[in-house]
Design a protein around this motif. Structure first.
Motif, PDB file in Angstrom:
ATOM      1  N   ALA A  18     -19.403  -5.678   4.068  1.00 34.42           N
ATOM      2  CA  ALA A  18     -18.929  -5.083   2.820  1.00 34.42           C
ATOM      3  C   ALA A  18     -17.413  -5.125   2.741  1.00 34.42           C
ATOM      4  CB  ALA A  18     -19.420  -3.638   2.725  1.00 34.42           C
ATOM      5  N   ALA A  19     -16.899  -5.269   1.524  1.00 38.06           N
ATOM      6  CA  ALA A  19     -15.452  -5.310   1.333  1.00 38.06           C
ATOM      7  C   ALA A  19     -14.849  -3.970   1.727  1.00 38.06           C
ATOM      8  CB  ALA A  19     -15.136  -5.639  -0.122  1.00 38.06           C
ATOM      9  N   PRO A  20     -13.832  -3.966   2.591  1.00 32.49           N
ATOM     10  CA  PRO A  20     -13.240  -2.700   3.033  1.00 32.49           C
ATOM     11  C   PRO A  20     -12.381  -2.078   1.937  1.00 32.49           C
ATOM     12  CG  PRO A  20     -12.006  -4.547   3.925  1.00 32.49           C
ATOM     13  CD  PRO A  20     -13.190  -5.140   3.213  1.00 32.49           C
ATOM     14  N   VAL A  21     -12.369  -0.751   1.892  1.00 31.27           N
ATOM     15  CA  VAL A  21     -11.552  -0.005   0.937  1.00 31.27           C
ATOM     16  C   VAL A  21     -10.661   0.958   1.718  1.00 31.27           C
ATOM     17  CG1 VAL A  21     -11.544   1.636  -0.975  1.00 31.27           C
ATOM     18  CG2 VAL A  21     -13.249  -0.204  -0.906  1.00 31.27           C
ATOM     19  N   VAL A  32     -10.652  -7.803   1.804  1.00 27.75           N
ATOM     20  CA  VAL A  32     -11.706  -8.758   2.113  1.00 27.75           C
ATOM     21  C   VAL A  32     -11.948  -8.732   3.616  1.00 27.75           C
ATOM     22  CG1 VAL A  32     -10.076 -10.681   2.367  1.00 27.75           C
ATOM     23  CG2 VAL A  32     -12.475 -11.152   1.848  1.00 27.75           C
ATOM     24  N   ARG A  33     -13.208  -8.861   4.000  1.00 24.48           N
ATOM     25  CA  ARG A  33     -13.558  -8.898   5.420  1.00 24.48           C
ATOM     26  C   ARG A  33     -13.886 -10.338   5.808  1.00 24.48           C
ATOM     27  NH1 ARG A  33     -15.265  -4.516   8.373  1.00 24.48           N
ATOM     28  NH2 ARG A  33     -15.770  -3.423   6.435  1.00 24.48           N
ATOM     29  N   GLU A  34     -13.171 -10.855   6.799  1.00 23.59           N
ATOM     30  CA  GLU A  34     -13.395 -12.211   7.270  1.00 23.59           C
ATOM     31  C   GLU A  34     -14.625 -12.270   8.170  1.00 23.59           C
ATOM     32  OE1 GLU A  34     -10.592 -14.964   6.550  1.00 23.59           O
ATOM     33  OE2 GLU A  34     -11.162 -13.514   5.009  1.00 23.59           O
ATOM     34  N   GLY A  37     -14.477 -10.452  11.417  1.00 22.25           N
ATOM     35  CA  GLY A  37     -14.300  -9.007  11.358  1.00 22.25           C
ATOM     36  C   GLY A  37     -12.935  -8.539  10.903  1.00 22.25           C
ATOM     37  N   ARG A  38     -11.972  -9.425  10.848  1.00 18.96           N
ATOM     38  CA  ARG A  38     -10.641  -9.034  10.372  1.00 18.96           C
ATOM     39  C   ARG A  38     -10.713  -8.573   8.925  1.00 18.96           C
ATOM     40  NH1 ARG A  38      -7.078 -14.035  10.787  1.00 18.96           N
ATOM     41  NH2 ARG A  38      -9.105 -14.990  10.368  1.00 18.96           N
ATOM     42  N   MET A  39      -9.878  -7.615   8.583  1.00 20.59           N
ATOM     43  CA  MET A  39      -9.801  -7.131   7.209  1.00 20.59           C
ATOM     44  C   MET A  39      -8.403  -7.430   6.670  1.00 20.59           C
ATOM     45  SD  MET A  39     -11.853  -3.592   7.926  1.00 20.59           S
ATOM     46  CE  MET A  39     -11.393  -3.659   9.669  1.00 20.59           C
ATOM     47  N   ALA A  71      -7.328  -6.046  -3.900  1.00 15.11           N
ATOM     48  CA  ALA A  71      -6.297  -6.547  -2.981  1.00 15.11           C
ATOM     49  C   ALA A  71      -6.823  -7.739  -2.193  1.00 15.11           C
ATOM     50  CB  ALA A  71      -5.842  -5.428  -2.043  1.00 15.11           C
ATOM     51  N   ARG A  72      -7.617  -8.575  -2.850  1.00 19.42           N
ATOM     52  CA  ARG A  72      -8.195  -9.728  -2.170  1.00 19.42           C
ATOM     53  C   ARG A  72      -7.365 -10.991  -2.322  1.00 19.42           C
ATOM     54  NH1 ARG A  72     -14.094  -9.531  -4.727  1.00 19.42           N
ATOM     55  NH2 ARG A  72     -12.780  -9.045  -6.544  1.00 19.42           N
ATOM     56  N   ALA A  73      -6.463 -11.038  -3.284  1.00 15.91           N
ATOM     57  CA  ALA A  73      -5.684 -12.257  -3.537  1.00 15.91           C
ATOM     58  C   ALA A  73      -4.198 -11.970  -3.373  1.00 15.91           C
ATOM     59  CB  ALA A  73      -5.960 -12.781  -4.947  1.00 15.91           C
ATOM     60  N   SER A  74      -3.467 -12.983  -2.910  1.00 12.99           N
ATOM     61  CA  SER A  74      -2.030 -12.845  -2.728  1.00 12.99           C
ATOM     62  C   SER A  74      -1.317 -12.772  -4.069  1.00 12.99           C
ATOM     63  CB  SER A  74      -1.472 -14.036  -1.931  1.00 12.99           C
ATOM     64  OG  SER A  74      -1.977 -14.051  -0.618  1.00 12.99           O
TER      65      SER A  74
END
Length: 491
Positions: A18-21, A32-34, A37-39, A71-74
């Protein structure tokens, strides 16, 4: 019953994909979660857009938002001209650009993780934050932050009209103020990402390394970071700083080129940013600099952000007393494009001690010789002088020289070390037997000492050449010191 309970527990367990908040001071962010496991959280505003009436003013706090911000895109890079090498950053760049990115592997670690804040390079006129937080530094226990700051004339231009309107009677150095605003955001918010706000290391390369050096002598940065890494960049690159009046004259020249000979501050803010950038490209190279591209690398003593020549601060042991890791590459940039320019560089650095080199001396006559001379005068010698000054002030200093290139790969050049800091050996084209710069940087960020079990010993700088050289033949505990550095006198 067992099968039923297993299914029930599985349905109640949180979705690892799931997308982290994360909730920060201004509002909530969805990252975004890779797959590993990186967020990653991108495009986070740390200050309000520096546009309209906020152009050429200190940054102010970002406006809070309701709901969850994507906050998923630069975000786009700060406004800059396309010079070819920076095309990815220049495309879509804009004046509204005060954003940062965060990468973390654990939002709630058992112990807060060390934080590293990257200040990008690009001659203070180009570059951006994108891509950095994807580094494997994050998977090795670092909360990684990459920040943006105003560039070129929007970030570093002084002008008499801008000076006159402020209570401090200063202008310029807005990009350095942006960096400080980002670091204040980090102190306030990074714990929400699993980071330790009491263990922040700033690091940067080239102009970013210079800015790291400048933050160590800026009163406004006090209390904002705990360690510093300067990579191929020092507070002045060996060039004399400009006083405010000289920088104002350059700003006036840019305004003249843009058609605003007697501009008020309001008129300057009303001009299109693109027109301003084009005008800044048309000014001649200021005296004492090697080319027009270095105009925003010359430090301005504005009296507020930078209050005196950095060398004076360092010589008296002033500035922020934080552990320092500093170094340069064995080959950097050829700022001396012909023998005459190389001679001028020698005279400016050595004064009356400049050797009387004959016209046919290969150090001046060949491109490789001039590259070696520029490497020494602009990078190696200034880094050594900074290391000496910090060591005399009782600060722990770790000095390096990077000269490693993979078998069959290109020769070392400016920024070659970056791949080995953002990637570990064995990944992304880095040979498995390459030196683990990333490991040294991580240990320094954790403890203020880059040494650790299984790694070649890195001695503290002692003013006599102790350090660590990374070469094709392995590592060595001494820094090769060019003879020219023993005579160099920098302002």
């Amino acid at each position: 019953m067992i099968l039923f309970l297993t299914a029930l527990l599985a349905s109640a367990a949180p979705d690892a994909s799931a997308a982290p908040v994360v909730r920060v001071a201004e509002g909530s962010l969805r990252g975004v979660r890779e797959a590993d496991g990186r967020m990653l959280f991108r495009g986070i505003p740390f200050a309000a857009p520096p546009t309209g009436p906020r152009r050429w003013r200190p940054p102010v706090a970002a406006t809070p938002w309701r709901g969850i911000r994507d906050a998923r895109a630069s975000a786009p890079s700060c406004l800059q001209l396309d010079e070819g090498w920076n095309r990815a950053n220049a495309t879509g760049s804009r004046e509204d650009c005060l954003y940062l990115e965060v990468g973390t592997a654990n939002l709630s670690p058992a112990r807060p993780q060390p934080v590293m804040v990257w200040i990008h390079g690009g001659s203070n006129r180009a570059g951006g934050a994108q891509g950095t937080v994807g580094s494997s530094l994050v998977t090795r226990g670092i909360v990684l932050v990459s920040i943006q700051y105003r560039l070129g004339p929007l970030g570093f231009m002084a002008h008499p009209a801008l000076t006159a309107e402020g209570a401090t009677r200063a202008s310029g150095n807005y990009g350095l103020m942006d960096q400080q605003a980002a670091l204040r955001w980090v102190r306030r918010n990074i714990a929400r990402f699993g980071g330790d706000p009491a263990n922040v290391t700033i690091f940067g390369g080239s102009a970013g390394g210079q800015d790291v050096g400048l933050q160590q002598v800026s009163p406004g940065a006090r209390g904002l970071f705990d360690k510093a890494i300067e990579q191929s960049g020092t507070p002045g690159f060996g060039w004399a700083p400009r006083d405010l009046r000289t920088s104002e004259a350059i700003g006036q020249e840019i305004a003249d080129k843009a058609g605003l000979s007697h501009a008020t501050a309001d008129a300057l803010r009303a001009i299109s940013a693109d027109r301003l950038l084009q005008a800044s490209r048309e000014i001649p190279t200021p005296p004492g600099l090697p080319d027009a591209g270095t105009v925003w690398l010359q430090t301005t003593i504005d009296g507020k952000v930078i209050t005196e020549p950095p060398s004076r601060t360092l010589q008296r042991g002033g500035g922020l007393a934080v552990p320092l890791l500093i170094g340069s590459n064995a080959r950097e940039i050829d700022f001396f494009h012909d023998p005459a320019a190389a001679r001028r560089g020698l005279v400016e650095a050595l004064g009356s001690d400049a050797p009387a080199l004959p016209d046919g001396d290969t150090r001046l006559a060949t491109a490789e010789g001039r590259l070696a001379l520029a490497t020494d005068l602009v990078f190696t010698c200034p880094a050594t002088l900074v290391a000496d000054a910090r060591q005399r002030a009782g600060i722990a200093v770790w000095r390096y020289d990077f000269g490693y290139s993979p078998p069959g790969g290109p020769a070392v050049t400016h920024s070659s070390e970056l791949r080995y800091i953002f990637h570990r050996p064995g990944e992304d084209g880095v040979p498995a037997d390459a030196p683990d710069l990333q490991g040294y940087w991580i240990r320094f960020a954790r403890t203020g000492n880059p040494n650790g079990a299984g790694a070649s010993v890195w001695p503290k700088w002692d003013g006599r050449g102790a350090g660590l050289s990374f070469t094709d033949r392995g590592t060595a505990p001494t820094i090769p010191m060019p003879a020219v550095c023993t005579h160099a006198r920098y302002p």
